[in-house]
Design a protein around this motif. Structure first.
Motif, mmCIF file in Angstrom:
data_model
loop_
_atom_site.group_PDB
_atom_site.id
_atom_site.type_symbol
_atom_site.label_atom_id
_atom_site.label_comp_id
_atom_site.label_asym_id
_atom_site.label_seq_id
_atom_site.Cartn_x
_atom_site.Cartn_y
_atom_site.Cartn_z
ATOM 1 N N THR A 82 0.815 -1.203 0.000
ATOM 2 C CA THR A 82 0.000 0.000 0.000
ATOM 3 C C THR A 82 0.852 1.259 0.000
ATOM 4 O OG1 THR A 82 -0.140 -0.096 2.418
ATOM 5 C CG2 THR A 82 -1.951 -1.101 1.153
ATOM 6 N N HIS A 83 2.107 1.131 0.395
ATOM 7 C CA HIS A 83 3.011 2.272 0.490
ATOM 8 C C HIS A 83 4.398 1.847 -0.026
ATOM 9 C CE1 HIS A 83 -0.020 2.833 3.614
ATOM 10 N NE2 HIS A 83 0.277 4.111 3.665
ATOM 11 N N TYR A 84 4.917 2.604 -0.966
ATOM 12 C CA TYR A 84 6.310 2.451 -1.404
ATOM 13 C C TYR A 84 7.045 3.744 -1.083
ATOM 14 C CZ TYR A 84 5.741 -1.792 -4.238
ATOM 15 O OH TYR A 84 5.532 -3.082 -4.666
ATOM 16 N N TYR A 85 8.201 3.613 -0.453
ATOM 17 C CA TYR A 85 9.052 4.765 -0.173
ATOM 18 C C TYR A 85 10.417 4.502 -0.798
ATOM 19 C CZ TYR A 85 5.415 5.688 3.244
ATOM 20 O OH TYR A 85 4.206 5.904 3.840
ATOM 21 N N TRP A 86 10.821 5.371 -1.704
ATOM 22 C CA TRP A 86 12.107 5.274 -2.387
ATOM 23 C C TRP A 86 12.975 6.428 -1.889
ATOM 24 C CZ3 TRP A 86 13.209 1.323 -5.802
ATOM 25 C CH2 TRP A 86 12.129 0.546 -6.226
ATOM 26 N N ASP A 87 13.881 6.133 -0.981
ATOM 27 C CA ASP A 87 14.772 7.159 -0.446
ATOM 28 C C ASP A 87 15.989 7.247 -1.358
ATOM 29 O OD1 ASP A 87 15.374 9.110 1.380
ATOM 30 O OD2 ASP A 87 16.252 7.749 2.842
ATOM 31 N N GLU A 88 16.220 8.429 -1.901
ATOM 32 C CA GLU A 88 17.279 8.661 -2.890
ATOM 33 C C GLU A 88 16.981 7.888 -4.179
ATOM 34 O OE1 GLU A 88 19.476 10.956 -2.777
ATOM 35 O OE2 GLU A 88 19.277 11.488 -0.665
ATOM 36 N N ARG A 114 0.058 4.729 -2.172
ATOM 37 C CA ARG A 114 0.953 5.789 -2.603
ATOM 38 C C ARG A 114 2.394 5.344 -2.747
ATOM 39 N NH1 ARG A 114 -1.577 7.000 2.150
ATOM 40 N NH2 ARG A 114 -0.419 7.157 4.057
ATOM 41 N N ILE A 115 3.065 6.072 -3.612
ATOM 42 C CA ILE A 115 4.507 5.929 -3.804
ATOM 43 C C ILE A 115 5.102 7.299 -3.512
ATOM 44 C CG2 ILE A 115 6.376 5.443 -5.418
ATOM 45 C CD1 ILE A 115 4.274 3.837 -7.064
ATOM 46 N N ARG A 116 6.057 7.348 -2.629
ATOM 47 C CA ARG A 116 6.749 8.596 -2.309
ATOM 48 C C ARG A 116 8.229 8.365 -2.611
ATOM 49 N NH1 ARG A 116 2.104 10.948 -1.572
ATOM 50 N NH2 ARG A 116 1.159 10.995 0.483
#
Length: 180
Positions: A82-88, A114-116
């Motif tokens: 449900t949530h993707y977080y791509w740091d850098e 969401r994708i952030r």
């Protein structure tokens, strides 16, 4: 990065919330996991260090993962997120980001999927990130896009299958701590 941790709390009380936080290298996760431990203990989350996974009493979970090689993306396919977080994000090639979108889904309509992503203007993925976000939208503009004939195409809001996208710039001068 810290904002991603706070963002997940919006849905941490929902059993179907299932997020993943990516960094390119496993050692890059150490500091953010430490911050998550400090933050999430006040929300009843437990942490499994072996799996790099936080669990909430509701059943929600947030995993911290790395993707050093292209083939690592196959370790994360097949599971609804449900949530993707791509740091850098600029440190990653385009394919894992695009491919893993297929698993951004959940039967729970109360969770806003969401994708952030965050990033700096460097790294092997800078050009594709620039093309996808900066070149196609004005800063702060919300746009709707859909893959049509293998082309990333801007479409009207409400188009079936389209996903929204927004580029929010940040400048060094806005970070008082960094400037000091």
């Amino acid at each position: 990065s810290y904002g991603f941790l706070l963002d997940f709390l919006d849905d941490a009380e929902k059993p179907g919330a299932n997020g993943i936080f990516f960094r390119r290298h496993v050692q890059d996760l150490e500091e953010i996991i430490h911050k998550a431990l400090e933050l999430y203990k006040g929300y009843g989350a437990s942490f499994n260090a072996q799996k790099h996974m936080f669990y909430w009493p509701s059943g929600a979970k947030l995993r911290f993962a790395h993707m050093n090689n292209m083939s690592d993306m196959y370790n994360y396919t097949g599971n609804q997120r449900t949530h993707y977080y791509w740091d850098e994000l600029t440190q990653f090639p385009r394919m894992p980001y695009i491919m893993l979108m297929a698993w951004l889904r959940s039967p729970d309509p109360t969770i806003f999927k969401r994708i952030r992503a965050s990033g700096n203007p460097d790294g092997e993925g800078f050009l594709w990130v620039k093309d996808r976000f900066i070149d196609k939208l004005q800063p702060f503009e919300m746009g709707w896009f859909k893959n049509i004939n293998d082309k990333d195409t801007k479409v009207p809001e409400g188009t079936p299958g389209a996903m929204s996208r927004q580029f929010i710039p940040c400048y060094r001068e806005e970070n008082k701590v960094l400037m000091d």
